[in-house]
Design a protein around this motif. Structure first.
Motif, short mmCIF file in Angstrom:
data_model
loop_
_atom_site.label_atom_id
_atom_site.label_comp_id
_atom_site.label_asym_id
_atom_site.label_seq_id
_atom_site.Cartn_x
_atom_site.Cartn_y
_atom_site.Cartn_z
N ARG A 482 -1.71 -31.76 10.93
CA ARG A 482 -2.24 -29.92 11.47
C ARG A 482 -0.80 -29.71 12.97
NH1 ARG A 482 -7.17 -27.80 12.58
NH2 ARG A 482 -6.85 -26.70 14.46
N SER A 484 0.29 -27.57 15.20
CA SER A 484 0.05 -26.47 16.82
C SER A 484 1.52 -25.94 17.12
CB SER A 484 -0.82 -26.57 17.38
OG SER A 484 0.03 -27.50 18.42
N SER A 503 -11.22 -33.44 13.09
CA SER A 503 -11.72 -32.94 13.18
C SER A 503 -12.11 -32.18 15.22
CB SER A 503 -13.50 -33.95 12.96
OG SER A 503 -12.83 -34.82 11.73
N ASP A 506 -10.07 -29.51 14.71
CA ASP A 506 -11.26 -27.95 15.36
C ASP A 506 -11.61 -27.64 15.90
OD1 ASP A 506 -11.58 -29.02 11.54
OD2 ASP A 506 -9.20 -28.53 12.50
N GLU A 507 -12.42 -28.68 16.13
CA GLU A 507 -13.17 -28.65 17.75
C GLU A 507 -13.00 -27.58 18.82
OE1 GLU A 507 -16.13 -28.62 17.87
OE2 GLU A 507 -16.09 -27.59 19.70
N ALA A 509 -9.45 -26.33 19.25
CA ALA A 509 -9.01 -25.17 18.91
C ALA A 509 -9.75 -24.01 19.52
CB ALA A 509 -8.76 -25.22 17.44
#
Ligand SMILES: Cc1ncc(C[n+]2csc(CCOP(=O)(O)OP(=O)(O)O)c2C)c(N)n1
Ligand SMILES: CC(=O)[C@@H](O)[C@H](O)COP(=O)(O)O
Ligand SMILES: [Mg+2]
Length: 622
Positions: A482, A484, A503, A506-507, A509
């Motif tokens: 992932r 950024s 996971s 995702d949280e 973000a």
């Protein structure tokens, strides 16, 4: 009402008076036989419900009754080698009411536990240590002039294939006036039938070389010298390990000798429970939650890391005839069954002898082959010097596949494979990999066996193998899972913790915290590509299923500092202490190594106390 619609029998109970060893000493032979049968049914009922070591404990019911009737524990010391066969000992020492909590968080340990009882001594589940403990205790009692205290070690025929036993026997046999009573629990099996010359000798002594020891030849030990007598010990036996009276007489004779002695008891692993006695593989050595009628799991098991390895090494074996495999008495638990079936001449079971396994592998590699040594992570610890000096110093191509790496769970502190990631990276030239999913396991295993100038290691947990996690792209050896662009936070996801790291990302973000997630695949030595990726971020957190001391995060931090970077790097891993038994997920969650815990830790490290919306699961004692 059970799921099959039949009425489950009420749980089997034991007499309330069975509160301590003294309560069995006055029983008649008939009462004793009746109690043994009730204990047998109790074990089947309880262990099929909780999971645990069923076969080994069913085989030592009469033996343990005899031990507690002859010896006065805890003044006399009973040392259970490996300790997986101490359930009856626990029942006879006042813990029958705790068996519904066996191997569960906060519940009864599956091994002896000093915290549970003064009757328990050896807590670790690592085989072949009991005779060394016995040697030391006998010396202590001699120095302290506690001559009335007896030292009794109960050792299996499998454990007796471990080198430490023979180091201890050398010392014990050399001290004829320092009595040690060694009770050999010989059922002819480790998991599989026990291998090698020691096992063959025991078979001769028991009268049936090479086959299950279900009958006894009349053996008068005066006529032929056993190996033990050649070392200076006395030898008594063989005796029927299910005849309590015969064993009591033998044990009293042994104690009266006041001399080191081996008492050879011949038992049947899984005795009295047909599904165990019929189990060719390992006599139901360890069961999960199973149907007591069949001894089999109630539901089909999902693919595990072990099964992924087992299939792939079989494929590799067909492609590479220089690849051979070594197991330390655990071919099936480490996944070598397929390879062994396809290439029986290229798999070697060396017995419970990890040190020998490693240096024998060094011999195989010196001879031009590429050995794959399949062990549980925790058991490699005892062979560190062999990895360092016998393999790495000689730059030999040996691949170690470490199953049960990281938190294992119900087997407790001596089984968690939480040391290899800190111990092995100090070995010059060694390369250590942690696959995140089945595809990476297959990929990294092949990369490892292609290395020709030093040891390689793969590590993975006792768990179902999750779905594949594709990389966005690869930088050198590192997979970017992932990305950024803001360069705020980078999570270094080690092995299967990639899934909770993604996971958590995702949280985070959603909380306005951009996170890059990188899987280094090879975690030792630290990859320059990983250092370069980390330099581009403000906070780098390595998330690892291992002890925090000396883990990747620490080594990455060192490398960043050495490169002049101001990036902060830290390890987020297990606390550097022994962790009690619980389920793997309970322990990981308790130490924040799940998505909620990882997200919360990142926020704390950033100095932002925001609570994530992922509710951490209930705390469990750690
Ligand atoms: C050093 C080490 N290697 C491997 C194991 C895994 N293991 C647990 S029990 C067992 C077999 C023990 O056989 P034996 O001593 O004969 O006892 P039994 O189960 O037959 O009663 C093995 C290999 C271990 N506990 N310790
Ligand atoms: C006592 C021992 O070391 C093994 O029997 C171990 O308990 C098995 O562990 P797994 O169930 O993870 O194979
Ligand atoms: Mg055995």
């Amino acid at each position: 009402m059970s799921s099959t619609g039949t009425h489950e029998p009420p749980g089997v109970t034991l007499p309330a008076w069975l509160a301590g060893p003294e309560t069995v000493r006055g029983l008649s032979q008939d009462a004793l036989a009746g109690l043994a049968e009730r204990i047998r049914q109790f074990l089947i009922d309880k262990v099929c419900s909780t999971g645990g070591h069923l076969g080994p404990n069913l085989g030592v019911i009469e033996l343990t009754l005899a031990l507690h009737r002859v010896f006065d524990s805890p003044r006399d010391v009973l040392l259970f080698d490996t300790g997986h066969q101490a359930y009856v000992h626990k029942i006879l020492t006042g813990r029958q009411d705790d068996f519904d909590t066996l191997r569960q968080s906060g519940g009864l340990s599956g091994y002896p536990s000093r915290a549970e009882s003064g009757h328990d001594v050896i807590e670790n589940s690592h085989a072949s240590t009991s005779l060394s403990y016995a040697d030391g205790l006998a010396k202590a009692f001699a120095v302290r002039q506690e001559h009335d205290r007896r030292v009794v070690a109960i050792v299996g025929d499998g454990a007796l294939t471990g080198g430490m036993c023979w180091e201890a026997l050398n010392n014990i046999g050399g001290a004829p006036d320092r009595p040690v009573i060694i009770v050999l629990n010989d059922n002819g099996r480790s998991y599989s039938p026990t291998v090698g010359g020691v096992s063959a000798h025991l078979g001769e002594l028991a009268g049936l070389a090479g086959s299950p020891r279900t009958h006894l030849r009349s053996y008068t030990y005066d006529t032929d010298r056993s190996l033990f007598e050649s070392l200076g010990l006395s030898y008594l036996g063989p005796f029927d390990g299910h005849d309590t009276l015969a064993m009591e007489r033998a044990l009293r004779r042994a104690a009266a000798l006041r001399h080191p002695v081996v008492v050879h008891m011949v038992t049947t692993k899984g005795r009295g429970y047909q599904p165990a006695e019929d189990d060719e593989e390992d006599c139901l050595h360890t069961v999960s939650v199973v149907d007591p009628q069949t001894g089999r799991p109630r539901s089909a098991s999902k693919p595990t890391w072990t099964s992924v390895f087992g299939h792939e090494i079989g494929e590799i074996g067909a492609e590479r005839d220089d690849v051979v495999c070594i197991t330390a008495a655990m071919p099936h638990p480490t996944g070598l069954t397929t390879f062994a079936a396809r290439f029986p001449d290229r798999v070697f079971d060396v017995g419970i002898a990890e040190q020998h396994a490693v240096t024998s592998a060094a011999g195989l590699a010196t001879g031009g082959l590429h050995p794959v040594v399949a062990l549980y992570s925790t058991f490699l610890s005892r062979a560190f010097d062999q990895v360092l000096m016998d393999v790495a110093l000689h730059r030999l191509p040996v691949t170690f596949v470490l199953d049960r790496a990281g938190v294992t769970g119900p087997d407790g502190p001596s089984h968690h494979g939480m040391w290899d990631s800190s111990i092995l990276p100090v070995v010059p030239g060694l390369r250590l990999a942690a696959p995140r999913d089945p595809s990476r396991l297959r990929e990294l295993l092949r990369e490892a066996i292609d290395v020709t100038d030093g040891p390689t290691v793969l590590r993975y947990p006792k768990a179902t193998a999750g779905a594949d996690i594709a990389a966005v792209y690869r930088v050198g050896e590192c997979d970017i899972l992932r990305e950024s662009t803001e360069g705020e936070v980078m999570l270094v996801a080690v092995g299967p913790l990639a899934e909770p790291c993604l996971s958590a990302a995702d949280e985070l973000a959603g909380d306005g915290v951009p996170v890059t997630v990188v899987d280094p695949r090879w975690i030792a030595p630290v990859s320059p590509d990983l250092v370069s990726l980390a330099r581009d971020h403000r906070l780098v957190l390595a998330v690892e299923d291992t002890t925090a001391t000396g883990a990747l995060g620490a080594r990455l931090g060192q490398a960043l500092t050495a490169s002049g970077s101001s990036t902060r790097a830290a390890t987020f891993a297990l606390p550097p202490r022994f962790l009690p038994h619980a389920s793997r997920n309970q322990i990981l969650q308790a130490h924040g190594l799940d998505a909620a815990g990882i997200a919360t830790t990142v926020l704390k490290r950033l100095g932002r106390e925001w609570q994530t919306t992922i509710e951490p699961t209930e705390e469990v004692p750690t």
